[in-house]
Design a protein around this motif. Sequence first.
Motif, PDB file in Angstrom:
ATOM      1  N   MET A   1      29.308  43.942  33.268  1.00 21.02           N
ATOM      2  CA  MET A   1      29.264  43.227  34.480  1.00 21.02           C
ATOM      3  C   MET A   1      28.127  43.662  35.345  1.00 21.02           C
ATOM      4  SD  MET A   1      33.036  42.467  35.903  1.00 21.02           S
ATOM      5  CE  MET A   1      32.495  41.514  37.361  1.00 21.02           C
ATOM      6  N   SER A   2      27.763  45.098  35.033  1.00 19.47           N
ATOM      7  CA  SER A   2      26.667  45.616  35.804  1.00 19.47           C
ATOM      8  C   SER A   2      25.245  45.252  35.051  1.00 19.47           C
ATOM      9  CB  SER A   2      26.656  47.254  35.644  1.00 19.47           C
ATOM     10  OG  SER A   2      26.280  47.798  34.323  1.00 19.47           O
TER      11      SER A   2
ATOM     12  N   GLY B   1      25.088  42.157  34.457  1.00 22.00           N
ATOM     13  CA  GLY B   1      24.641  40.745  34.739  1.00 22.00           C
ATOM     14  C   GLY B   1      25.282  39.779  34.114  1.00 22.00           C
ATOM     15  N   ILE B   2      26.335  40.241  33.097  1.00 22.59           N
ATOM     16  CA  ILE B   2      26.997  39.300  32.218  1.00 22.59           C
ATOM     17  C   ILE B   2      28.319  39.008  32.990  1.00 22.59           C
ATOM     18  CG2 ILE B   2      28.558  39.054  30.136  1.00 22.59           C
ATOM     19  CD1 ILE B   2      26.785  41.261  28.771  1.00 22.59           C
ATOM     20  N   PRO B   3      28.390  37.727  33.126  1.00 20.06           N
ATOM     21  CA  PRO B   3      29.744  37.057  33.726  1.00 20.06           C
ATOM     22  C   PRO B   3      30.973  37.809  33.498  1.00 20.06           C
ATOM     23  CG  PRO B   3      28.112  35.316  33.451  1.00 20.06           C
ATOM     24  CD  PRO B   3      27.731  36.470  32.646  1.00 20.06           C
ATOM     25  N   MET B   4      31.946  37.815  34.305  1.00 22.48           N
ATOM     26  CA  MET B   4      33.293  38.418  33.949  1.00 22.48           C
ATOM     27  C   MET B   4      33.939  37.802  32.620  1.00 22.48           C
ATOM     28  SD  MET B   4      36.868  38.838  35.913  1.00 22.48           S
ATOM     29  CE  MET B   4      35.631  39.768  37.416  1.00 22.48           C
ATOM     30  N   ALA B   5      33.832  36.353  32.715  1.00 23.99           N
ATOM     31  CA  ALA B   5      34.652  35.751  31.621  1.00 23.99           C
ATOM     32  C   ALA B   5      34.150  36.048  30.147  1.00 23.99           C
ATOM     33  CB  ALA B   5      34.744  34.247  31.716  1.00 23.99           C
ATOM     34  N   GLN B   6      32.600  35.798  30.079  1.00 28.28           N
ATOM     35  CA  GLN B   6      31.861  36.014  29.127  1.00 28.28           C
ATOM     36  C   GLN B   6      31.860  37.594  28.629  1.00 28.28           C
ATOM     37  OE1 GLN B   6      27.818  34.955  29.224  1.00 28.28           O
ATOM     38  NE2 GLN B   6      27.379  35.996  27.240  1.00 28.28           N
ATOM     39  N   ALA B   7      32.044  38.830  29.580  1.00 22.95           N
ATOM     40  CA  ALA B   7      32.305  39.961  29.459  1.00 22.95           C
ATOM     41  C   ALA B   7      33.658  40.140  28.516  1.00 22.95           C
ATOM     42  CB  ALA B   7      32.157  41.042  30.340  1.00 22.95           C
TER      43      ALA B   7
ATOM     44  N   ARG C   1      39.936  31.894  33.193  1.00 21.32           N
ATOM     45  CA  ARG C   1      39.548  30.402  33.120  1.00 21.32           C
ATOM     46  C   ARG C   1      40.651  29.482  33.869  1.00 21.32           C
ATOM     47  NH1 ARG C   1      37.610  31.079  26.773  1.00 21.32           N
ATOM     48  NH2 ARG C   1      35.426  31.843  27.211  1.00 21.32           N
TER      49      ARG C   1
ATOM     50  N   ASN D   1      41.282  35.995  41.439  1.00 22.77           N
ATOM     51  CA  ASN D   1      40.344  37.117  41.272  1.00 22.77           C
ATOM     52  C   ASN D   1      40.868  37.865  39.807  1.00 22.77           C
ATOM     53  OD1 ASN D   1      42.326  39.090  41.911  1.00 22.77           O
ATOM     54  ND2 ASN D   1      42.036  38.760  43.880  1.00 22.77           N
TER      55      ASN D   1
ATOM     56  N   GLN E   1      32.196  44.845  42.188  1.00 24.17           N
ATOM     57  CA  GLN E   1      31.841  45.403  40.867  1.00 24.17           C
ATOM     58  C   GLN E   1      31.309  47.013  41.220  1.00 24.17           C
ATOM     59  OE1 GLN E   1      28.780  42.704  39.183  1.00 24.17           O
ATOM     60  NE2 GLN E   1      27.411  44.145  38.756  1.00 24.17           N
TER      61      GLN E   1
END
Length: 359
Positions: free
Chosen positions: A226-227, A229-235, A259, A264, A295
């Motif tokens: 996430m740091s 810049g990857i979105p949470m769901a993708q991470a 999804r 949160n 974050q």
Amino acid sequence: MRLTKPYPSVNDRAEIYQQVALFLGDGVRMELALEDMATIRRERGGAHLNKKADFLESLLDGLRSLGSFSGALENSGNPPETALIKAGEEAGRLKETLESAANGLLAGQEMMSVIRSSVTYPGILFLSLLGVLWFSAVFIAPKLEASVKGIVWTGQSALYFAVGKFVDGYGMLVIFGVAFFIGWMIRWSLPRWSDHGRSVADRFPPWSLYRLLHGIQFMSGLATMMSAGIPMAQAVWKLSDNAPKYVRDRLDTILFHIRQGKTNFGEALHAAGQDFPDPEIVDTMRVYARMANFQKLLEGSSDKWLKIAVSSARKQAKILNTVALVIAGIVMLWITYVTAVSIPLAINHFVMSHMGGGV
């Protein structure tokens, strides 16, 4: 060129990642740092240092041919570790990511050591008990049983002689076979068992330790991605890819709730209902995820959770060892009581009754 040389141990990788991060923090170019580290280890010689040098040279080749530190790790056989470093590198946070990866590796190694010790100590006690039972069955029980002809053993004495005959026969093979099967089943179940019953087993070692180990690694990886810049769901999806079935099933459940539009991340963990990564972390995330600086809080908590996880693992291992010690003590006291009290009393009663019958 990707990594083809033998992959070094966890401790060796952690050491290399820490040293590379140190050089990067001091402004040393990556290529120069890797080259000098490899040269120094090669000069010092020895099979172990040469293996480290091989790894460093592979990283250097990967950096030169692909322009990427993480590129050389792609065939390393450790996709989660590679994905973390790649995410940090792409975000321009390679130094911090390598430090985080090293801390995670060392904490994981320490937890695995705790897990091994939590199994080893009860195992040693178990073998000691078997030795005592075998000695008692072979050398003590036959003499006691032959000391008085015609006596009918009852109660604890009868149980003691029955155990002795069992152990003196095929009992040892049966006990070792059952113990081996249980050990194999536990080891098999740790990365694979993931149905409803596992949620109950996760409350007890060694399953609770396994959940804690991989749960902390998941949280650390999520913070790094996430740091970057990857979105949470993708991470979460990336971290579930190539993970053990147990971890993958839990991350897939968390991802489903993310999804589904849970408000949160903390609520998604709670809705999953599996106490993964850890009940305390789930509760903490339900609070943190409501905050605007979530974050940053997530990143700052990773190292703290690693320390808490190791401490928790030690406490759980201590409980398991205490239980094993208590069980061993009870069995030893029972053997002592039967041989020193129960059997002599039975013999004395038998002799006295026959003397009285003869008068």
